[in-house]
Enzyme design. Sequence first.
Site, PDB file in Angstrom:
ATOM      1  N   LYS A 194      -5.106   1.783  10.605  1.00  0.00           N
ATOM      2  CA  LYS A 194      -6.364   1.044  10.436  1.00  0.00           C
ATOM      3  C   LYS A 194      -7.141   1.118  11.726  1.00  0.00           C
ATOM      4  O   LYS A 194      -6.554   1.229  12.805  1.00  0.00           O
ATOM      5  CB  LYS A 194      -6.078  -0.431  10.117  1.00  0.00           C
TER       6      LYS A 194
HETATM    7  N1  GLU Z   1     -10.018   0.370   3.415  1.00  0.00           N
HETATM    8  C1  GLU Z   1      -9.395   0.584   2.148  1.00  0.00           C
HETATM    9  C2  GLU Z   1      -8.108  -0.213   2.058  1.00  0.00           C
HETATM   10  O1  GLU Z   1      -7.904  -1.166   2.773  1.00  0.00           O
HETATM   11  C3  GLU Z   1      -9.233   2.041   1.798  1.00  0.00           C
HETATM   12  C4  GLU Z   1      -8.412   2.840   2.742  1.00  0.00           C
HETATM   13  C5  GLU Z   1      -8.434   4.337   2.429  1.00  0.00           C
HETATM   14  O2  GLU Z   1      -8.993   4.731   1.423  1.00  0.00           O
HETATM   15  O3  GLU Z   1      -7.869   5.070   3.240  1.00  0.00           O
HETATM   16  O4  GLU Z   1      -7.289   0.034   1.226  1.00  0.00           O
END
Ligand code: GLU
Length: 424
Positions: free
Chosen positions: A114
Amino acid sequence: MAYIEPAPIKDKDNPFESMMSRFNIAAQHLGLDDEIYNVLKSPTKQVIVNLPITMDDGSIRVFEGYRVIHSNILGPSKGGIRYDMEVNLDEVKALAAWMTWKCAVVDIPYGGAKGGIKCNPREMSPGEIERLTRSFTQSMHEIFGPDKDIPAPDMGTGPREMAWLMDHYSRAQGMTVNAVVTGKPIVLGGSLGRTEATGRGVMISAMAAMEKMKINPFKATCAVQGFGNVGSWAATLLSERGVKIVAISDHTGAFYNPHGINIEEANAYRMQNGGTLEGYKGAEKIDAEELLTLEVDVLVPAAVEDVITKNNVDKIKARLIVEGANGPTSAKADDIINEKGIMAVPDILANAGGVTVSYFEWVQNRLGYKWTSERVNRRSDRIMKTAFDKVYATAQEYGTSLRIAAYIVAIDKVAQTYKFRGGF
Ligand code: GLU
């Protein structure tokens, strides 16, 4: 397992501690050995960068950016980038770990990561956001890569930022590398169905849970907290399947209409109103906290972390909670949810539709091919339903909540993979 210390209990809920306390319970159920426990409990890599940006008025402001790679055991790490004033290392660490478990629950070949930048995009011009995004991409050039670490949108970011990221990374490589990021605009190699994918997965999870609970969707009521990408799509798709959405909210306020809110109309209003529900007239304005405690069948928290806490969990009347957001329930609220007999479909399962279609986007980019939206939806629905059934069966087998069962499924997969790969 003697080595597992209970997560420290402090007054303020901390998303990393919430993640760890569930991880610890699941690890105990699995009898996870010390070596693997220690590998999985901390992130693989944590990067913090300083980003000096020239603002439109000529001044220079320095922003702090983060990327945490929790694990790359299952494959390249995957996870969104968040632009928000609340971004901090503890939060990004928790969100990165949740990505590891999420990808494992839906059985896609990714680890978890993240990123985030502490900033308020609502107060920045498009030019300032673009410079910030390009600067962040440049600083993370060694981290990102289609086979290493693949970002995506999260709170405060969307296709526009992903386009800048893809462009900047590609320039530095001297060639177009569209698989370095997902959630791109369609013309740049984005996947059909990606925009609605997280909300669609929430709908599929809610429908599967309602079936288990013998709740008739045509007689069910639902409150949705958060009317951004996830909440608005979850509300739209649930209402299309007969569920009456009686309350919605965003950061400007909460709205309640016991006869049901016309979601199509609310979406149109939001579009014409600069992306917010402020001043919406299709429902009565209520207190934001009240939305969570309404007498409804289904509650979909689809905004931020820690909204269901030990302070309000007693007042929750919903029979089913489907977590569209990451970490909306603090670990300290889990026991009461279970005691009250509420079924909670956890974030790492319920909102995994987004990363599932991100995976499809990456697959299409690497193939140089495009799938139809029917193919995307059919395959993501199948993945979501299979994951739900597996978590449900695991909960029955271990006698746990769906949340702990989802952690058991995820940790078991990552631990088994680690055992085969080995350490040194
Ligand atoms: N931000 C989204 C999540 O928390 C998508 C992450 C992604 O598609 O890599 O799942």
